[in-house]
Design an enzyme around this catalytic site. Structure first.
Site, PDB file in Angstrom:
ATOM      1  N   ASP A 145       0.919  -1.191   0.326  1.00  0.00           N
ATOM      2  CA  ASP A 145      -0.016  -0.011   0.021  1.00  0.00           C
ATOM      3  C   ASP A 145       1.141   1.329   0.015  1.00  0.00           C
ATOM      4  O   ASP A 145       2.063   1.161   0.049  1.00  0.00           O
ATOM      5  CB  ASP A 145      -0.871   0.126   1.195  1.00  0.00           C
ATOM      6  CG  ASP A 145      -1.934  -1.183   1.144  1.00  0.00           C
ATOM      7  OD1 ASP A 145      -2.099  -1.590   0.087  1.00  0.00           O
ATOM      8  OD2 ASP A 145      -2.254  -1.651   2.288  1.00  0.00           O
ATOM      9  N   TYR A 255       7.088 -10.252   5.903  1.00  0.00           N
ATOM     10  CA  TYR A 255       6.795  -8.975   6.040  1.00  0.00           C
ATOM     11  C   TYR A 255       7.412  -8.486   7.433  1.00  0.00           C
ATOM     12  O   TYR A 255       7.591  -9.130   8.207  1.00  0.00           O
ATOM     13  CB  TYR A 255       5.299  -8.761   6.192  1.00  0.00           C
ATOM     14  CG  TYR A 255       4.653  -8.776   4.881  1.00  0.00           C
ATOM     15  CD1 TYR A 255       4.419  -7.780   4.120  1.00  0.00           C
ATOM     16  CD2 TYR A 255       4.109 -10.126   4.530  1.00  0.00           C
ATOM     17  CE1 TYR A 255       3.597  -8.136   2.876  1.00  0.00           C
ATOM     18  CE2 TYR A 255       3.300 -10.340   3.601  1.00  0.00           C
ATOM     19  CZ  TYR A 255       3.288  -9.233   2.516  1.00  0.00           C
ATOM     20  OH  TYR A 255       2.428  -9.293   1.351  1.00  0.00           O
TER      21      TYR A 255
END
Length: 293
Positions: A145, A255
């Protein structure tokens, strides 16, 4: 006394002209001779001298600068005249400057990472601008994002190649085993791997195959980095099989989240509280462990 013709050969130009003038004067003073009786000199065009040729060339060059030179329009780049091959690109980017990774057709406040990479691929003539992402078979490992960075994102696509189709097939046969391992590509080198590192050897496979074989192939990394902004860097490329998909061939994604040790002053936070008391690290670890699966 008349001069012999050979005597005039040593005379200069000025002496010859003076001699002709004196003879004409003597002839005019002779009885019965009128001026019209003296023949006029005939004009004979002289042969061009070297100085005349040089001056004419200079004059032509100066006047040619004012002429409009017709130039042919550049020929369109024929992508069909070059072979293609499928490769995997490993790249990183700083997400602060972008509105996210995935290409968007609608306007966005900040540029998208994939849009910038697409422009670089087209500028380097690695993909056909008429086809775009669909024409090159673009696939990404994952999406990020706005404001999110990536240390080792992976994408697969078809690009122009300098190697003939036959050589590419032979290279694919040689690298078939390592290309199969790319199906479990790790998104990071140097970052902690998944819990079962023994079952996913892909972090090493990228390192072994990130450099192309000793063949006269295009230098994809250098070409793209020369036109990409410094916030996006291509780290490596690797040959892959025709069926490799950066999304569906991936077996795991890693992540990593970073939290600042201190926060700026806020009107609703008591400044007497220490920054460590604002973050419950144990609760955060407990919450993160519930997402593993």
């Amino acid at each position: 006394m008349a001069q012999s013709p050979s005597a005039y050969a040593a005379w200069s130009k000025d002496d010859l002209i003076a001699r002709i003038n004196s003879l004409e004067s003597a002839l005019l003073n002779a009885p019965g001779v009128t001026p019209n009786a003296i023949p006029k000199p005939m004009h004979h065009p002289r042969a061009p001298q070297m100085a005349d040729v040089i001056s004419a060339s200079v004059a032509g060059a100066s006047t040619s600068g004012h002429k409009k030179i017709k130039t042919k329009p550049p020929k369109p780049f024929d992508f069909s005249a070059y072979p293609r091959r499928k490769i995997a690109l490993k790249f990183c980017y700083s997400g602060w400057e972008y509105n996210g990774l995935a290409f968007q057709t609608e306007p966005t406040p900040l540029p998208m990472v994939e849009a910038v990479i697409l422009n670089a691929l087209e500028e380097c003539r690695l993909i056909d601008p008429a086809g775009g992402f669909d024409g090159c078979g673009w696939s990404r490992c994952g999406r990020t994002d706005r404001g999110v960075s990536a240390a080792g994102q992976v994408a697969a696509l078809w690009v122009r190649s300098a190697i003939g189709v036959g050589k590419i097939k032979r290279l694919e046969e040689i690298t078939a085993s390592t290309a199969a391992e790319l199906g479990a590509t790790s998104l990071d080198d140097g970052l902690p791997g998944p819990p079962t590192a023994e079952s996913s050897p892909t972090s090493q496979s990228i390192s072994r195959t990130s450099s192309p074989p000793a063949q006269p192939e295009l230098r994809y990394v250098n070409m793209l980095n020369s036109v990409l902004p410094r916030s996006i860097r291509v780290l490596a490329w690797s040959p892959v099989t025709d069926t490799f998909d950066a999304r569906f061939s991936c077996t795991y994604r890693h992540y990593k989240y970073f939290f600042t040790a201190s926060i700026p002053p806020h009107p609703y936070i008591n400044p007497s509280h220490s920054s460590s008391s604002l973050l419950n690290v144990e609760a955060m670890r407990d919450a993160a462990s519930r997402l593993v699966g």
